[in-house]
Design an enzyme around this catalytic site. Structure first.
Site, PDB file in Angstrom:
ATOM      1  N   LYS A   1       0.822  -1.214   0.000  1.00 32.28           N
ATOM      2  CA  LYS A   1       0.000   0.000   0.000  1.00 32.28           C
ATOM      3  C   LYS A   1       0.849   1.254   0.000  1.00 32.28           C
ATOM      4  O   LYS A   1       0.511   2.239  -0.642  1.00 32.28           O
ATOM      5  CB  LYS A   1      -0.931   0.024   1.220  1.00 32.28           C
TER       6      LYS A   1
ATOM      7  N   LYS B   1      -4.380  -8.986  -7.634  1.00 33.32           N
ATOM      8  CA  LYS B   1      -5.652  -9.378  -7.022  1.00 33.32           C
ATOM      9  C   LYS B   1      -6.732  -8.341  -7.348  1.00 33.32           C
ATOM     10  O   LYS B   1      -6.426  -7.173  -7.585  1.00 33.32           O
ATOM     11  CB  LYS B   1      -5.494  -9.586  -5.510  1.00 33.32           C
TER      12      LYS B   1
ATOM     13  N   LYS C   1     -10.364  -2.937  -4.586  1.00 33.94           N
ATOM     14  CA  LYS C   1     -11.148  -1.701  -4.658  1.00 33.94           C
ATOM     15  C   LYS C   1     -10.293  -0.525  -5.070  1.00 33.94           C
ATOM     16  O   LYS C   1     -10.791   0.443  -5.636  1.00 33.94           O
ATOM     17  CB  LYS C   1     -11.699  -1.371  -3.267  1.00 33.94           C
TER      18      LYS C   1
END
Ligand code: TYM
Length: 331
Positions: A111, A194, A197
């Protein structure tokens, strides 16, 4: 029955990965267990969230979960910040976990990317709050997708270190429940990533509120390859996109991957994709429609969340109070 806990971030609309990796299993686990499902708004703000949007997404997410089959009357559905035990336990765990443990968390690395220093301190200690979520209820069973595995291991490390540091057998081991198929649903446009969102393109994911034609379109345009579908599982090796589509179909049609390949082996993707799209539409349409119906009465959803928070607090409060006492705090 077991005490089950799981959480989801109330940001964006849940996608097929969230559904197949987690939500679907949450619904099933309501049979015979005591289930606590949490909209983790405190986790959400580890990256910037517009306040107005966050508020409306909490409501929307609650509606989607209810539409998918979560029963807020028999079980517990609430938003994290409404129960102060999470923050209190989270702080204590910030002091139990080691910086070295945080540095090993792959999700943070993913992230934060290269520009680590510019991210919130909250994002860094995110996994400690997640451990707090689970252990605040002394939950032992946590149904999640594959991407949460490392966080569950950390939860157990924290539980063990706490028990060891304070010389008390307080926390039990937490068991992750990671599904055998579709624990990691991949991006429809790139089978090496993957489904997520946060991906800027919506084409790679199917959201639970997508209209029928949008679903059909995304599946039609999903990446595949030029070979026909194989007849055996071995034939899916190194075919990331094909594997992903076959797994999704298997779960949707309630079949094994073997069965799916027996049916479609030797065929091209176009017929398979249209069957897949139909199966998805049949599954998602009722969730979408029920969500819309529920959202017409926002007061009811707020009431469900308030009731959920009350029930959650009743479980969490004695546990967090005990932990505060163990640590040496004065009440
Ligand atoms: P979140 O909001 O990212 O995702 C919610 C659930 O969906 C699963 N999931 C997937 N499963 C399969 N394929 C995918 N592509 C996919 N993407 C997401 C996740 O594994 C998760 O189960 N940190 C958590 C929320 C959380 C939590 C907790 C979970 C906070 N506290 C305590 C369990 C227990 C998260 O960000 O999930």
């Amino acid at each position: 029955g077991k005490r089950v806990f799981s959480g989801i971030q109330p940001t964006g609309i849940p996608h097929l990965g969230n559904y197949l990796g987690a939500i679907r299993h949450w619904v099933d686990m309501q049979q015979g267990n005591e289930c606590i499902f949490c909209l983790v708004d405190m986790h959400a703000i580890t990256v910037w969230q517009d306040p107005i949007q966050l508020r409306s997404q909490i409501i929307e997410q609650a509606a989607i979960l209810m539409a998918a089959g979560i029963d807020p009357q028999k079980h517990i559905l609430f938003n994290q910040s409404a129960v102060s035990a999470h923050a209190r336990m989270g702080w204590i765990f910030n002091c139990v976990a080691r910086i070295g443990w945080m540095n090993r968390m792959t999700q943070f690395k993913d992230k934060a990317g290269k520009n680590r220093e510019a991210h919130s301190a909250g994002l860094y200690v995110y996994p400690n709050l997640m451990a707090a979520d689970i252990l605040t209820y002394q939950a032992t069973c946590v149904p999640v997708g594959e991407d949460q595995r490392q966080h569950l291991e950390l939860t157990n490390d924290i539980a063990q270190k706490f028990n060891h540091d304070y010389q008390i057998d307080f926390f039990q081991e937490v068991q992750g429940l990671i599904p055998a198929t579709s624990a990691r649903v991949m991006n429809l446009r790139d089978g090496s990533k993957k489904m997520s969102k946060s991906d800027p393109s919506e084409q790679g994911r199917i959201e639970l509120l997508d209209e029928d034609d949008v679903i059909a379109n995304k599946i039609r345009r999903a990446k595949s390859d030029s070979e026909p579908l194989p007849s055996e599982v071995e034939g899916l090796e190194n075919r990331l996109e094909a594997s992903n589509l076959v797994s999704i179909y298997a779960v949707m049609a309630n079949q094994s991957v073997d069965q799916v390949l027996r049916q479609f082996g030797g065929q091209g993707f176009s017929g398979f994709k249209s069957e897949l799209a139909d199966a998805l539409i049949q599954h998602i349409r009722p969730i979408r429609e029920e969500t819309k119906r529920l959202l017409a009465d926002e007061a009811h959803i707020r009431e469900m969340l308030r009731m959920g928070a009350k029930k959650a607090s009743a479980i969490a409060e004695p546990i967090v109070s005990k932990v505060e006492e163990i640590v040496g705090f004065i009440k």
